[in-house]
Structures are given as structure tokens and as C-alpha cells.
Write a protein that holds these residues in place. Structure first.
Motif, PDB file in Angstrom:
ATOM      1  N   LEU A 190       0.851  -1.191   0.000  1.00  0.00           N
ATOM      2  CA  LEU A 190       0.000   0.000   0.000  1.00  0.00           C
ATOM      3  C   LEU A 190       0.883   1.235   0.000  1.00  0.00           C
ATOM      4  CD1 LEU A 190      -2.745   1.435   0.352  1.00  0.00           C
ATOM      5  CD2 LEU A 190      -2.449   1.134   2.834  1.00  0.00           C
ATOM      6  N   VAL A 191       0.608   2.141  -0.919  1.00  0.00           N
ATOM      7  CA  VAL A 191       1.411   3.356  -1.033  1.00  0.00           C
ATOM      8  C   VAL A 191       0.492   4.509  -1.404  1.00  0.00           C
ATOM      9  CG1 VAL A 191       1.953   2.943  -3.462  1.00  0.00           C
ATOM     10  CG2 VAL A 191       3.508   4.327  -2.063  1.00  0.00           C
ATOM     11  N   GLN A 192       0.869   5.705  -0.986  1.00  0.00           N
ATOM     12  CA  GLN A 192       0.084   6.881  -1.347  1.00  0.00           C
ATOM     13  C   GLN A 192       0.398   7.307  -2.772  1.00  0.00           C
ATOM     14  OE1 GLN A 192       0.896   9.848   1.688  1.00  0.00           O
ATOM     15  NE2 GLN A 192      -0.919   9.214   2.834  1.00  0.00           N
ATOM     16  N   ALA A 193      -0.547   7.988  -3.384  1.00  0.00           N
ATOM     17  CA  ALA A 193      -0.332   8.517  -4.724  1.00  0.00           C
ATOM     18  C   ALA A 193       0.933   9.369  -4.736  1.00  0.00           C
ATOM     19  CB  ALA A 193      -1.525   9.334  -5.167  1.00  0.00           C
ATOM     20  N   HIS A 202       0.055  -7.771  -4.866  1.00  0.00           N
ATOM     21  CA  HIS A 202      -0.936  -6.713  -4.840  1.00  0.00           C
ATOM     22  C   HIS A 202      -0.285  -5.343  -4.664  1.00  0.00           C
ATOM     23  CE1 HIS A 202      -4.688  -9.178  -4.394  1.00  0.00           C
ATOM     24  NE2 HIS A 202      -3.776 -10.078  -4.140  1.00  0.00           N
ATOM     25  N   VAL A 203      -0.724  -4.407  -5.475  1.00  0.00           N
ATOM     26  CA  VAL A 203      -0.305  -3.018  -5.353  1.00  0.00           C
ATOM     27  C   VAL A 203      -1.558  -2.168  -5.175  1.00  0.00           C
ATOM     28  CG1 VAL A 203       0.738  -1.049  -6.524  1.00  0.00           C
ATOM     29  CG2 VAL A 203       1.789  -3.315  -6.717  1.00  0.00           C
ATOM     30  N   THR A 204      -1.599  -1.412  -4.091  1.00  0.00           N
ATOM     31  CA  THR A 204      -2.718  -0.526  -3.840  1.00  0.00           C
ATOM     32  C   THR A 204      -2.194   0.886  -3.665  1.00  0.00           C
ATOM     33  OG1 THR A 204      -3.951  -2.286  -2.721  1.00  0.00           O
ATOM     34  CG2 THR A 204      -4.691  -0.030  -2.365  1.00  0.00           C
ATOM     35  N   ASP A 221      -3.144   2.773 -10.863  1.00  0.00           N
ATOM     36  CA  ASP A 221      -2.145   1.705 -10.933  1.00  0.00           C
ATOM     37  C   ASP A 221      -2.484   0.557  -9.979  1.00  0.00           C
ATOM     38  OD1 ASP A 221       0.352   4.255 -11.179  1.00  0.00           O
ATOM     39  OD2 ASP A 221      -0.422   3.004 -12.810  1.00  0.00           O
ATOM     40  N   THR A 222      -3.512   0.733  -9.175  1.00  0.00           N
ATOM     41  CA  THR A 222      -3.923  -0.321  -8.243  1.00  0.00           C
ATOM     42  C   THR A 222      -4.327  -1.576  -9.002  1.00  0.00           C
ATOM     43  OG1 THR A 222      -4.653   1.244  -6.547  1.00  0.00           O
ATOM     44  CG2 THR A 222      -5.643  -0.954  -6.508  1.00  0.00           C
ATOM     45  N   ALA A 223      -3.682  -2.679  -8.668  1.00  0.00           N
ATOM     46  CA  ALA A 223      -3.917  -3.938  -9.386  1.00  0.00           C
ATOM     47  C   ALA A 223      -3.084  -5.044  -8.754  1.00  0.00           C
ATOM     48  CB  ALA A 223      -3.543  -3.789 -10.861  1.00  0.00           C
ATOM     49  N   VAL A 224      -3.355  -6.250  -9.191  1.00  0.00           N
ATOM     50  CA  VAL A 224      -2.447  -7.365  -8.920  1.00  0.00           C
ATOM     51  C   VAL A 224      -1.456  -7.413 -10.078  1.00  0.00           C
ATOM     52  CG1 VAL A 224      -2.224  -9.838  -8.571  1.00  0.00           C
ATOM     53  CG2 VAL A 224      -4.228  -8.637  -7.685  1.00  0.00           C
ATOM     54  N   TYR A 225      -0.191  -7.399  -9.760  1.00  0.00           N
ATOM     55  CA  TYR A 225       0.860  -7.394 -10.757  1.00  0.00           C
ATOM     56  C   TYR A 225       1.453  -8.793 -10.897  1.00  0.00           C
ATOM     57  CZ  TYR A 225       0.731  -2.349 -11.181  1.00  0.00           C
ATOM     58  OH  TYR A 225       0.331  -1.061 -11.448  1.00  0.00           O
TER      59      TYR A 225
END
Length: 125
Positions: free
Chosen positions: A9-12, A120-122, A88-92
Motif C-alpha cells: 500500500l502506497v500513497q499517490a 498486490h499493489v494498492t 495503478d492499483t492492481a495485482v501485478y
């Protein structure tokens, strides 16, 4: 045989670095790709790199923000993701291809023979 990690999880505006390590076989002679699947959407191409590293491709949506690289000695491919956006939130997923048989194969998931389990990237706004 492909293990992706580095999501979170990361901020924009933030950054993440994804890694994809191969095991059980040497993937140094394989082309590598990253794909992603957002909730409720189909899997899409993100980036790809040829086995030698001489040819690199990006989706227009990530060009200038993401950088793909590989270290064949470590049997690993990386995806550095900067200036992340909520979209960009998605499963990579990482993938490996024995051959890109056409000039457009690099962005087709059917061209890849091995797939990792996804990370997962959120990105929060």
C-alpha cells in the motif's frame, strides 16, 4: 517457478519496486514481462524486456514512470514504479516467455509460458 514480491500500500505519488525471482530453472534466456489486473478488469500489459535487455517496452499508461530491468545472474526481473497513481492499483504478475514469435508478441499474455502468483499493489489517493 516465478515468485513476485514487493507489492503493498502506497500513497499517490509514491514508489514501489517489484521483484520477480525465478526458481527451478534458469530464466536468463527468457524474455520477461509484467502484466496487471485491476479489480473487475481484464489483465493488461505493463512492461516487457527481452532476454538480453536490449529491447524494452512499456504500456503508454506507465511510460516515463515505470522502469523494467533484469539481473540474469540473480534470475530476477524488476519493475521500479514511481509517481504511482490510484489507477495503478492492481495485482501485478510477472511472466516469462521462451520466444516472442512476432513483433507484437511482447504485450500478449498468450506469448508467455510461465507466470508468477501475483503481488498486490494498492495506491491510495
Amino acid at each position: 517457478q516465478l515468485q513476485a514480491c514487493g507489492g503493498g500500500l502506497v500513497q499517490a505519488g509514491g514508489s514501489l519496486r517489484l521483484s520477480c525471482a525465478g526458481s527451478g530453472r534458469t530464466f536468463s534466456s527468457y524474455h520477461k514481462g509484467w502484466f496487471r489486473q485491476a479489480p473487475g478488469k481484464g489483465r493488461e500489459f505493463v512492461s516487457a524486456i527481452s532476454w538480453s535487455g536490449d529491447n524494452i517496452y512499456y504500456a503508454d499508461s506507465v511510460k516515463g514512470r515505470f522502469t523494467i530491468s533484469r539481473d540474469n545472474a540473480k534470475n530476477t526481473v524488476y519493475l521500479q514504479m514511481n509517481s504511482l497513481k490510484p489507477e495503478d492499483t492492481a495485482v501485478y504478475y510477472c511472466a516469462a516467455s521462451t520466444a516472442w514469435r512476432t513483433s507484437s508478441s511482447y504485450y500478449r499474455d498468450a506469448a508467455y509460458d510461465y507466470w508468477g502468483q501475483g503481488t498486490h499493489v494498492t495506491v491510495s489517493s
